[in-house]
Design a protein around this motif. Structure first.
Motif, PDB file in Angstrom:
ATOM      1  N   GLU A 267     -19.122 -50.356  -2.392  1.00  0.00           N
ATOM      2  CA  GLU A 267     -20.028 -50.700  -3.854  1.00  0.00           C
ATOM      3  C   GLU A 267     -21.170 -51.095  -3.139  1.00  0.00           C
ATOM      4  O   GLU A 267     -22.282 -50.796  -4.085  1.00  0.00           O
ATOM      5  CB  GLU A 267     -19.323 -51.709  -4.548  1.00  0.00           C
ATOM      6  CG  GLU A 267     -18.082 -51.239  -5.291  1.00  0.00           C
ATOM      7  CD  GLU A 267     -17.177 -52.266  -5.730  1.00  0.00           C
ATOM      8  OE1 GLU A 267     -17.550 -53.513  -5.390  1.00  0.00           O
ATOM      9  OE2 GLU A 267     -16.450 -51.936  -6.517  1.00  0.00           O
ATOM     10  N   VAL A 268     -21.729 -51.799  -2.229  1.00  0.00           N
ATOM     11  CA  VAL A 268     -22.709 -52.324  -1.734  1.00  0.00           C
ATOM     12  C   VAL A 268     -23.435 -50.779  -1.230  1.00  0.00           C
ATOM     13  O   VAL A 268     -24.723 -50.848  -1.775  1.00  0.00           O
ATOM     14  CB  VAL A 268     -22.874 -53.407  -0.559  1.00  0.00           C
ATOM     15  CG1 VAL A 268     -24.076 -53.431   0.133  1.00  0.00           C
ATOM     16  CG2 VAL A 268     -22.319 -54.449  -0.993  1.00  0.00           C
ATOM     17  N   ASP A 269     -22.893 -50.024  -0.574  1.00  0.00           N
ATOM     18  CA  ASP A 269     -23.589 -48.938  -0.246  1.00  0.00           C
ATOM     19  C   ASP A 269     -23.998 -48.010  -1.320  1.00  0.00           C
ATOM     20  O   ASP A 269     -24.843 -47.281  -0.963  1.00  0.00           O
ATOM     21  CB  ASP A 269     -22.636 -48.120   0.750  1.00  0.00           C
ATOM     22  CG  ASP A 269     -22.549 -49.045   2.363  1.00  0.00           C
ATOM     23  OD1 ASP A 269     -23.367 -49.803   2.613  1.00  0.00           O
ATOM     24  OD2 ASP A 269     -21.604 -48.531   3.180  1.00  0.00           O
ATOM     25  N   ALA A 270     -23.184 -48.132  -2.375  1.00  0.00           N
ATOM     26  CA  ALA A 270     -23.608 -47.048  -3.502  1.00  0.00           C
ATOM     27  C   ALA A 270     -24.519 -47.818  -4.289  1.00  0.00           C
ATOM     28  O   ALA A 270     -25.057 -47.291  -5.303  1.00  0.00           O
ATOM     29  CB  ALA A 270     -22.559 -46.935  -4.186  1.00  0.00           C
ATOM     30  N   GLY A 271     -25.094 -48.947  -4.075  1.00  0.00           N
ATOM     31  CA  GLY A 271     -26.014 -49.723  -4.802  1.00  0.00           C
ATOM     32  C   GLY A 271     -25.382 -50.339  -5.982  1.00  0.00           C
ATOM     33  O   GLY A 271     -26.329 -50.537  -6.884  1.00  0.00           O
ATOM     34  N   GLU A 272     -24.274 -50.354  -6.116  1.00  0.00           N
ATOM     35  CA  GLU A 272     -23.579 -51.006  -7.174  1.00  0.00           C
ATOM     36  C   GLU A 272     -23.339 -52.490  -7.122  1.00  0.00           C
ATOM     37  O   GLU A 272     -22.796 -53.172  -8.179  1.00  0.00           O
ATOM     38  CB  GLU A 272     -22.022 -50.389  -7.178  1.00  0.00           C
ATOM     39  CG  GLU A 272     -22.223 -48.757  -7.783  1.00  0.00           C
ATOM     40  CD  GLU A 272     -20.853 -48.236  -7.680  1.00  0.00           C
ATOM     41  OE1 GLU A 272     -19.712 -48.615  -7.342  1.00  0.00           O
ATOM     42  OE2 GLU A 272     -20.904 -46.869  -7.621  1.00  0.00           O
ATOM     43  N   ARG A 273     -23.588 -52.975  -5.806  1.00  0.00           N
ATOM     44  CA  ARG A 273     -23.126 -54.659  -5.733  1.00  0.00           C
ATOM     45  C   ARG A 273     -24.172 -54.948  -4.688  1.00  0.00           C
ATOM     46  O   ARG A 273     -24.900 -54.188  -3.695  1.00  0.00           O
ATOM     47  CB  ARG A 273     -21.750 -54.619  -5.202  1.00  0.00           C
ATOM     48  CG  ARG A 273     -21.636 -56.120  -4.650  1.00  0.00           C
ATOM     49  CD  ARG A 273     -20.217 -56.128  -3.919  1.00  0.00           C
ATOM     50  NE  ARG A 273     -19.126 -55.942  -4.847  1.00  0.00           N
ATOM     51  CZ  ARG A 273     -18.359 -56.818  -5.233  1.00  0.00           C
ATOM     52  NH1 ARG A 273     -18.356 -57.947  -4.813  1.00  0.00           N
ATOM     53  NH2 ARG A 273     -17.148 -56.614  -5.941  1.00  0.00           N
ATOM     54  N   ASP A 274     -24.925 -56.051  -4.980  1.00  0.00           N
ATOM     55  CA  ASP A 274     -25.776 -56.719  -3.971  1.00  0.00           C
ATOM     56  C   ASP A 274     -25.237 -57.074  -2.628  1.00  0.00           C
ATOM     57  O   ASP A 274     -24.081 -57.426  -2.560  1.00  0.00           O
ATOM     58  CB  ASP A 274     -26.501 -57.951  -4.416  1.00  0.00           C
ATOM     59  CG  ASP A 274     -27.248 -57.949  -5.816  1.00  0.00           C
ATOM     60  OD1 ASP A 274     -27.888 -56.770  -5.864  1.00  0.00           O
ATOM     61  OD2 ASP A 274     -27.420 -58.845  -6.496  1.00  0.00           O
TER      62      ASP A 274
ATOM     63  N   THR B 208     -26.424 -53.161   3.133  1.00  0.00           N
ATOM     64  CA  THR B 208     -25.903 -51.827   3.371  1.00  0.00           C
ATOM     65  C   THR B 208     -25.205 -51.585   4.769  1.00  0.00           C
ATOM     66  O   THR B 208     -25.723 -52.317   5.664  1.00  0.00           O
ATOM     67  CB  THR B 208     -26.684 -50.562   3.042  1.00  0.00           C
ATOM     68  OG1 THR B 208     -27.819 -50.463   3.778  1.00  0.00           O
ATOM     69  CG2 THR B 208     -27.020 -50.478   1.418  1.00  0.00           C
TER      70      THR B 208
ATOM     71  N   GLU C  67     -28.468 -50.977   6.852  1.00  0.00           N
ATOM     72  CA  GLU C  67     -29.070 -52.366   6.978  1.00  0.00           C
ATOM     73  C   GLU C  67     -28.429 -53.414   8.014  1.00  0.00           C
ATOM     74  O   GLU C  67     -28.839 -54.007   9.019  1.00  0.00           O
ATOM     75  CB  GLU C  67     -29.322 -53.168   5.794  1.00  0.00           C
ATOM     76  CG  GLU C  67     -30.276 -52.337   4.780  1.00  0.00           C
ATOM     77  CD  GLU C  67     -30.228 -52.919   3.335  1.00  0.00           C
ATOM     78  OE1 GLU C  67     -31.357 -52.765   2.855  1.00  0.00           O
ATOM     79  OE2 GLU C  67     -29.074 -53.346   2.840  1.00  0.00           O
TER      80      GLU C  67
END
Length: 74
Positions: free
Chosen positions: A55-62, A65, A68
């Motif tokens: 979800e983080v990698d997909a930009g759906e969660r803070d 990534t 990073e």
């Protein structure tokens, strides 16, 4: 009466493709995290962590990534 502690599970490794498949099952809504853990045998915590990272990698969660995190580690 002594404490009846469970022995920890031995650390196991799973192929990247297997991890991706379990995450996809959860993200599509086909199965819950608990069902995936029960059906495929990783721990529920491991499946939940993989779903959160996806979800983080997909930009759906803070959060950071994968790229990073690698950059910070270098």
């Amino acid at each position: 009466m002594g404490s009846m502690r469970k022995k920890p599970r031995p650390r196991r490794s799973f192929a990247s493709e297997f991890k991706a498949e379990t995450v996809e099952l959860c993200r599509r809504g086909d199965r819950s995290v608990g069902q995936v853990a029960e059906d495929f045998d990783p721990t529920e915590t491991a499946v939940r962590d993989r779903v959160k990272r996806a979800e983080v990698d997909a930009g759906e969660r803070d959060g950071l990534t994968g790229g990073e995190r690698e950059e910070l580690a270098a």
